[in-house]
Scaffold this active site. Structure first.
Site, PDB file in Angstrom:
ATOM      1  N   TYR A  65       0.840  -0.780  -0.348  1.00 59.08           N
ATOM      2  CA  TYR A  65      -0.342  -0.107   0.103  1.00 59.08           C
ATOM      3  C   TYR A  65       1.159   1.051   0.404  1.00 59.08           C
ATOM      4  O   TYR A  65       1.382   1.549   1.052  1.00 59.08           O
ATOM      5  CB  TYR A  65      -1.445   0.423   1.688  1.00 59.08           C
ATOM      6  N   GLY A  72      -6.557   5.144  -0.844  1.00 60.49           N
ATOM      7  CA  GLY A  72      -7.316   5.326   0.217  1.00 60.49           C
ATOM      8  C   GLY A  72      -9.054   3.707  -0.496  1.00 60.49           C
ATOM      9  O   GLY A  72      -8.562   2.724  -0.476  1.00 60.49           O
TER      10      GLY A  72
END
Length: 538
Positions: A65, A72
């Site tokens: 990530y 998001g």
């Protein structure tokens, strides 16, 4: 260097990043007083070590990530290597979506400093040059333009932090420190960086995310509020003592043994201040008698709550401030980002960016502020009512009926108190979902901080009106004919006010006088004058 309560005597210093956690005083020194910052060698080494971990992951086939994925609700999309710089740049540009009035320079500087402090922990994976750029901007007095609206306090203060990051990239507007201009001169970021000899950043993997993912805005405003409120709760004690004296109130309820029966530390501190400020007061002594055992006994059996219970309310506010300071201290010791590089080299997603711990105490402080101001306004009102002011003229007017005296000054205080009650409604319970329900519970900590700043300003103004009113009442009470004079502590404050505003007389333009006393309150001059007369107040 010691940061004192008076802004006028605060010295600049260099605040080091990379050792012990920042303190509230250090945040205030940089944000409010222009102290310089310096990254330690240990901080730069820690950043280089964690950056090596991120660069290893950038070549990993598995998604990570913020390194090789979107953000998001787009976190599951893998981003090719050749688009990752664009990903970080686009993140900053798209998140710099604030609107509304500019945020105050001191708030933005606090936000910059706190993001820099997290970078310096080495837990974000950003390169040392990123932190060095932020430090250089702070030291050069380059303050990005940040706007009032844009943060939900979910993944921290995304939009405000993105505006700061954008400026570090050489884009968007900034303010540049200029002698004689408190706000600074508006300039283009690229031009301001070039003039200061600072190269614009070019972001790599994870760095855009590292610059926008934190509670730095709300925490910075909490630190600034703590600095203000520690001064204002003591000012409230000074104002209450002046009112007790001028309203012929009793100091008996403030006795140490009585207060000790309810052992709240803030209450004890406020009562001690009131005792010091009223010690030796001829005005208070004028309405004492002797009991059957020959001990002094006040003829005022029970004063109104706004006089008698001042230590209880002011003390509760003090304890609330100290609770908030404890939370601030923990937050200042935190490394907030998502994902983070752990000490053992893992890169892990987490929820530490959520602003709830800070948001709650920001809201709690707004409640305390409203209550202290409400009690202050009630003391002001007592002075103006002939049924309750112990023989003073109506509205403390020179010729009641012809003159209105301080009638409308009380209206002003009452209007502010009414606003403070609205501002005391908590923002932190007002979660609203965002990012396609990925961020489905947010803290609203930025909003809590913004309304607290308005509340703190309002409290200072309400206390200024009370001090003005008490000073005029003391003038009317302590006439040559009465032979009375105030105590040393309250008398010193009265003398200070008379250097800024005149005493009783026919009606005159009051707004400049209220502003003048408000400045004495905000600059710590009221507390300093009282302390000089009776010793340090708590």
């Amino acid at each position: 260097m010691t940061v004192t309560t008076s802004r006028a005597v605060v010295e600049h210093r260099v605040v080091e990043l990379g050792g012990d956690p920042l303190t509230v005083d250090e945040v205030v020194a940089v944000a409010r007083h222009g102290a310089q910052v310096r990254l330690t060698d240990a901080a730069l080494a820690a950043m280089a070590a964690s950056r090596a971990v991120v660069e290893d992951l950038a070549d990993d086939a598995r998604p990570h990530y913020g390194v090789s994925t979107g953000f998001g609700a787009l976190a599951r999309r893998h981003i090719p290597t050749d688009k990752r710089a664009q990903l970080q740049l686009g993140l900053v540009r798209s998140h710099a979506a604030g609107t509304g009035p500019e945020v105050e320079r001191e708030v933005v500087r606090a936000l910059q400093l706190l993001r820099l402090a997290t970078l310096a922990t080495g837990r974000t994976g950003a390169r040392p040059v990123v932190a060095e750029t932020y430090a250089a901007m702070l030291n050069a007095g380059i303050t990005p333009v940040v706007h009032e609206y844009g943060s939900l306090g979910c993944s921290g203060d995304l939009a405000p932090l993105a505006h700061v990051a954008l400026a570090a990239l050489g884009e968007g507007p900034v303010r540049v420190a200029k002698s004689g201009d408190a706000d600074g001169e508006l300039a283009d970021a690229a031009a301001a960086l070039a003039a200061a000899g600072i190269a614009p950043l070019e972001l790599r993997e994870k760095e855009g995310l590292a610059l926008i993912n934190g509670t730095d805005g709300m925490l910075g405003m909490l630190c600034l509020a703590l600095d203000d409120l520690r001064r204002l709760v003591t000012t409230a004690d000074v104002a209450a003592a002046s009112s007790v004296e001028a309203l012929l109130g009793s100091d008996a309820p403030f006795a140490e043994d009585l207060v000790a029966m309810r052992p709240h530390p803030g209450q004890a501190a406020s009562a001690a201040n009131l005792r010091s400020l009223l010690a030796g007061s001829p005005v208070v002594a004028s309405h004492r008698t002797l009991d059957a055992d020959g001990r002094p006994e006040c003829t005022r059996v029970q004063d109104a709550y706004s006089l008698r219970c001042a230590p209880q309310v002011h003390g509760a506010a003090r304890d609330t401030v100290e609770h908030a300071a404890t939370v601030a201290g923990r937050e200042l010791a935190s490394a907030i980002d998502n994902p983070v590089v752990t000490v053992d080299g893992r890169v892990e997603s987490n929820g530490n960016f959520h602003g709830a711990p800070v948001a709650y105490v920001l809201d709690f402080l707004a409640v305390a502020v409203a209550d202290v101001a409400s009690m202050s306004e009630r003391r002001t009102d007592r002075f103006l009512d002939v049924a309750r002011n112990e023989g003073l003229p109506a509205f403390l007017a020179d010729d009641p009926g012809v003159d209105s005296g301080l009638m409308i000054a009380q209206y002003t205080a009452a209007g502010i108190v009414s606003e403070l009650k609205r501002l005391a409604a908590p923002a932190s319970v007002d979660s609203i979902p965002s990012s396609a329900m990925q961020e489905d519970h947010v803290s609203m900590g930025w909003a809590a901080a913004r309304k607290l700043r308005r509340a703190v300003d309002g409290l200072g103004r309400v206390l200024a009106v009370e001090l003005m009113t008490a000073a005029r009442a003391l003038d009317l009470r302590c006439t040559p004919e009465s032979g009375l004079e105030p105590a040393a502590g309250t008398g010193a404050v009265h003398a200070l006010l008379r250097t800024a505003v005149p005493g009783p007389g026919p009606d005159r333009f009051l707004a400049p006088e209220i502003d003048a006393v408000t400045r004495l309150v905000a600059d710590g001059e009221v507390v300093a004058a009282a302390s000089a007369a009776v010793g340090p107040l708590r």
